[in-house]
Design an enzyme around this catalytic site. Structure first.
Site, PDB file in Angstrom:
ATOM      1  N   SER A 294       0.961  -1.190   0.010  1.00 63.23           N
ATOM      2  CA  SER A 294      -0.042  -0.008   0.005  1.00 63.23           C
ATOM      3  C   SER A 294       0.868   1.303  -0.099  1.00 63.23           C
ATOM      4  CB  SER A 294      -0.772   0.084   1.395  1.00 63.23           C
ATOM      5  OG  SER A 294      -0.099   0.342   2.386  1.00 63.23           O
ATOM      6  N   ASP A 295       0.385   2.370  -0.185  1.00 62.15           N
ATOM      7  CA  ASP A 295       0.974   3.482   0.034  1.00 62.15           C
ATOM      8  C   ASP A 295       0.831   3.701   1.541  1.00 62.15           C
ATOM      9  OD1 ASP A 295       2.216   5.969  -0.212  1.00 62.15           O
ATOM     10  OD2 ASP A 295       0.981   6.526  -2.165  1.00 62.15           O
ATOM     11  N   CYS A 296       1.801   4.730   1.910  1.00 62.11           N
ATOM     12  CA  CYS A 296       1.636   4.935   3.573  1.00 62.11           C
ATOM     13  C   CYS A 296       0.455   5.560   4.058  1.00 62.11           C
ATOM     14  CB  CYS A 296       2.841   5.690   3.643  1.00 62.11           C
ATOM     15  SG  CYS A 296       4.449   4.877   3.388  1.00 62.11           S
TER      16      CYS A 296
END
Length: 773
Positions: A294-296
């Site tokens: 995932s992106d953060c």
């Protein structure tokens, strides 16, 4: 990609402090420890799949859950060290993530130009060599014990759809073909593959590259709309031929070992919770075999912002069932066990993710014993900031610089001039040149210092207080200009004007920059040179028209050696040959909402479309534009085919008709036998009519007369970086694949080839190809 949570930032920083205590690269399966070397997952004679299956089977549920986040803790009882998934290497090894530390023997890394300028070279070989250098330096940092991860979250291959996007600078530009080719070259270089691909021995990696942000992500923060809650409304047609192709190239041809799912929703579904996107398209259709991060904080927002999930446990279940493997953040660590207990998630879903994650660590050689005796183990600190890599950074900066204007051959300046005035807020800043996601560079040379090596009598004035130019010392700058034979202005943008989480709301120069430029140009003895330092395009129509501004150069963010490259270009030691990888739009384009994802124009509403492939409005500078100090001419020498039939291209030999009675055939697979047979070559002669040797990008487009039903106005089908000596001629061969280059997406997102005439063209030369029923 930076987390939105301060708590997360503090936690990761503390973890990073702990990790830096080690001076030896972390690894599992230490042969000197009898307690661990006997495990089947440590036996190199077994297939990777069998080793990983054994490892995952030995983990408790709590241990399994602990490994689902980017800062994965050690599992001491099995001799498994901690691992940090988040490292960055957009245009050089960086400390933007939490896996790399420049606090030991290695204190810097080669800082190549920001990607948008590197793309302007249109040189796939150069892109590959940059990837190679970054991969080598990444492995060297790990071998020196200054890295706790070898997974690098780059490249950013989202299409630069809107000129206001703060992260457009990170991308290879607006063309999906270029973005895909860049991904292939960069990823192969970083991962240790050959230039042609297929060279990874037993799947082992030098370092891991990750293509991001999957998918249709190109808005950060604009007029109250941010990337965390944005729902991108995208047509099937635009997904098929614009947003998805770079990722398909990254997976199928580059064989990237990682992809990142983006924050935003697409047509209502969060990317990281989209089973169709992650599992059906990426894994089943395209054959992806790596890990998905995932992106953060992108998992937490599925519940907190998107409201797509009813509970935190539902959010966790959605992403793991969709096919995501690791969460940048702590949301999976905090809520996965509860999701299992509430029967929203099966342990087999967790095991699937862990299998992908540990497979990656094994492929990186981190479970094969002491890395010093393994492949890549001899790569040391001498490979970081080496002369070869620093020379490559200079070559890359030179190759990307674009000459936008050169009235009366003002440029290059003579080296014998007696005095020079250098004016502008970007003239004396090496920091601005490296752009974002940069690590500490090997060296820092400001443009001013580089120019002073050519002209001893050089006077400097900053002109503006900062790049935002909220106040300008115009009278003082004018006086400096009046006292010099020639004037060079370094203007444009910086990370205060365009960056992650910050999109622009206009396309003009900040503050009083234009007033400063105009006043200095008016006062100068001779026409001035304007150097634009910026990632995204700026409407400088005033400078394009002003006869007192004789030369304009675009320097992007040219990296650690950019100051030298710009000075060399200004004084003729380098002949510029870069071409713009994005359209420079007029300032009125900002009337179009940034949230409008449509690529195609809509004449009924006045919507002009986006990017050179569809845009119908006025341009400041077009995609592919770029001048030279010499003059090139092109000629089609031979084209091995001037017509082909749809039945030749169809895998079934049959064709269909659309609602306009136009015959077409569907082409979903470009590598069928019929597609291979249809390929042909187009050879173009390039003549250098000038007095200076030069290397420049030769671009071949295909266009058609009929642009109804959303067909592109023109499309890039090939490009080559070509070196030609003064007065000489060379030939370039382009391989044209009709199944790839003549197809377009229909409104249902189906890729089709229609009957009708296509025109290949290079420069002002074109060649017709008839596609018959």
């Amino acid at each position: 990609m930076r987390p939105g949570s301060i708590v997360l930032l503090i936690c990761l920083t503390l973890a990073a402090v702990t990790l830096t205590e080690s001076t030896q690269p972390p690894f599992a399966c230490d042969s000197s420890k009898p307690t661990t070397k006997s495990y089947p997952f440590c036996k190199l004679t077994l297939p990777i799949s069998a080793r990983v299956k054994d490892l995952v089977s030995r983990l408790t549920l709590d241990e399994k859950i602990s490994q689902l986040v980017n800062t994965a803790p050690a599992i001491p009882r099995l001799g498994i060290p901690a691992y940090e998934w988040w490292s960055e290497a957009l245009h050089g090894v960086s400390h933007s993530g939490y896996g790399i530390f420049f606090n030991g023997t290695i204190k810097s890394a080669t800082s190549f130009p920001q990607v948008i300028l590197t793309a302007a070279s249109f040189d796939v070989g150069l892109w590959y060599r940059i990837g190679q250098a970054i991969g080598l330096e990444a492995r060297a940092v790990y071998n020196e014990g200054q890295a706790h991860g070898m997974t690098f979250w780059a490249p950013n291959i989202n299409v630069f759809r809107d000129p206001r996007w703060g992260r457009g600078q990170e991308t290879p530009g607006e063309d999906p073909l270029v973005s895909g080719k860049y991904a292939i070259s960069y990823v192969r270089g970083v991962q240790g593959d050959t230039f042609q691909g297929g060279g990874l021995k037993d799947g082992h990696l030098q370092a891991s590259a990750c293509c991001k942000h999957f998918t249709a992500y190109d808005l950060d923060h604009w007029k109250g709309v941010n990337r965390f809650g944005y729902d991108a409304k995208v047509t099937k047609q635009d997904l098929a031929d614009t947003y998805q192709p770079p990722f398909q190239s990254c997976i199928q041809h580059a064989q990237a070992s990682g992809i990142m799912c983006a924050y935003n929703r697409v047509n209502g579904v969060p990317n990281c919770a989209d089973h169709n996107l992650l599992s059906n398209i990426a894994r089943k259709q395209w054959g992806f075999q790596g890990y998905i991060t995932s992106d953060c904080d992108a998992v937490s927002i599925i519940y907190n912002v998107h409201k797509y999930a009813k509970t935190p446990e539902d959010a966790v279940a959605e992403v793991l069932k969709a096919g995501m493997d690791v969460n940048c953040g702590y949301y999976l660590k905090n809520h996965t066990k509860s999701a299992v207990q509430k029967k929203k998630l099966l342990i087999s879903d967790i095991d699937r993710a862990l299998t992908n994650l540990f497979t990656m660590r094994v492929r990186l050689g981190l479970f094969n014993g002491n890395p010093s005796s393994l492949p890549y183990g001899s790569i040391g600190p001498n490979q970081v900031c080496s002369k070869a890599h620093q020379d490559l950074a200079l070559e890359a900066a030179r190759s990307g610089i674009v000459l936008l204007k050169n009235s009366a051959k003002l440029l290059p300046l003579r080296k014998t001039i007696s005095s020079l005035a250098v004016i502008g807020p970007n003239a004396n800043s090496a920091y601005t040149l490296v752009g974002n996601y940069a690590g500490p560079p090997c060296k820092s040379i400001e443009p001013l210092k580089a120019l002073q090596s050519y002209v001893k009598n050089t006077q400097y004035h900053k002109g503006c207080n900062f790049v935002n130019c909220t106040s300008a010392s115009i009278n003082e700058a004018v006086q400096v200009a009046k006292n010099a034979d020639y004037v060079v202005l370094f203007m444009g943008l910086d990370q205060g004007e365009e960056r992650e989480d910050f999109d622009r709301d206009n396309l003009v120069l900040p503050g009083q920059q234009q007033a400063l430029i105009t006043a200095v140009a008016k006062a100068a003895k001779k026409p001035v040179v304007l150097v634009m330092i910026c990632g995204g395009p700026v409407d400088i129509s005033f400078a394009k028209r002003d006869p007192k501004i004789g030369g304009i150069l675009w320097g992007g963010y040219p990296g650690e050696s950019g100051g030298i490259a710009l000075a060399e270009t200004i004084f003729g030691d380098h002949n510029p040959g870069g071409k713009l990888p994005m359209t420079w739009y007029p300032k009125e384009f900002v009337k179009i909402p940034m949230t409008d994802m449509r690529m195609r124009p809509d004449p009924s509403s006045g919507y002009p479309g986006r990017t050179y492939r569809f845009y119908t409005g006025r341009k400041v500078f077009r995609f592919g534009y770029g001048l030279s100090y010499t003059k090139y001419a092109y000629e089609f020498v031979s084209v091995t085919r001037n017509k082909l039939s749809l039945t030749q291209l169809s895998s079934t030999g049959a064709t269909l008709q659309n609602s306009d009675s136009v015959h077409y055939t569907s082409v979903t697979d470009t590598e069928t036998e019929s597609c291979e047979k249809a390929k042909f070559s187009a050879t173009v002669a390039v003549q250098n009519h000038g007095e200076m040797d030069g290397r420049h990008a030769v671009l071949m487009f295909v266009k058609r007369n009929d642009v109804a039903n959303g067909k592109p106005r023109k499309e890039l089908v090939g490009f080559e970086s070509v070196k030609t000596n003064a007065g000489e001629r060379t030939e370039v061969e382009f391989v044209i694949s009709p199944c790839e280059h003549f197809r377009t997406a229909n409104e249902d997102g189906l890729m089709v080839i229609e009957e009708g005439t296509r025109y290949l063209y290079v420069g002002d030369q074109q060649y017709p190809i008839s596609v018959l029923h």
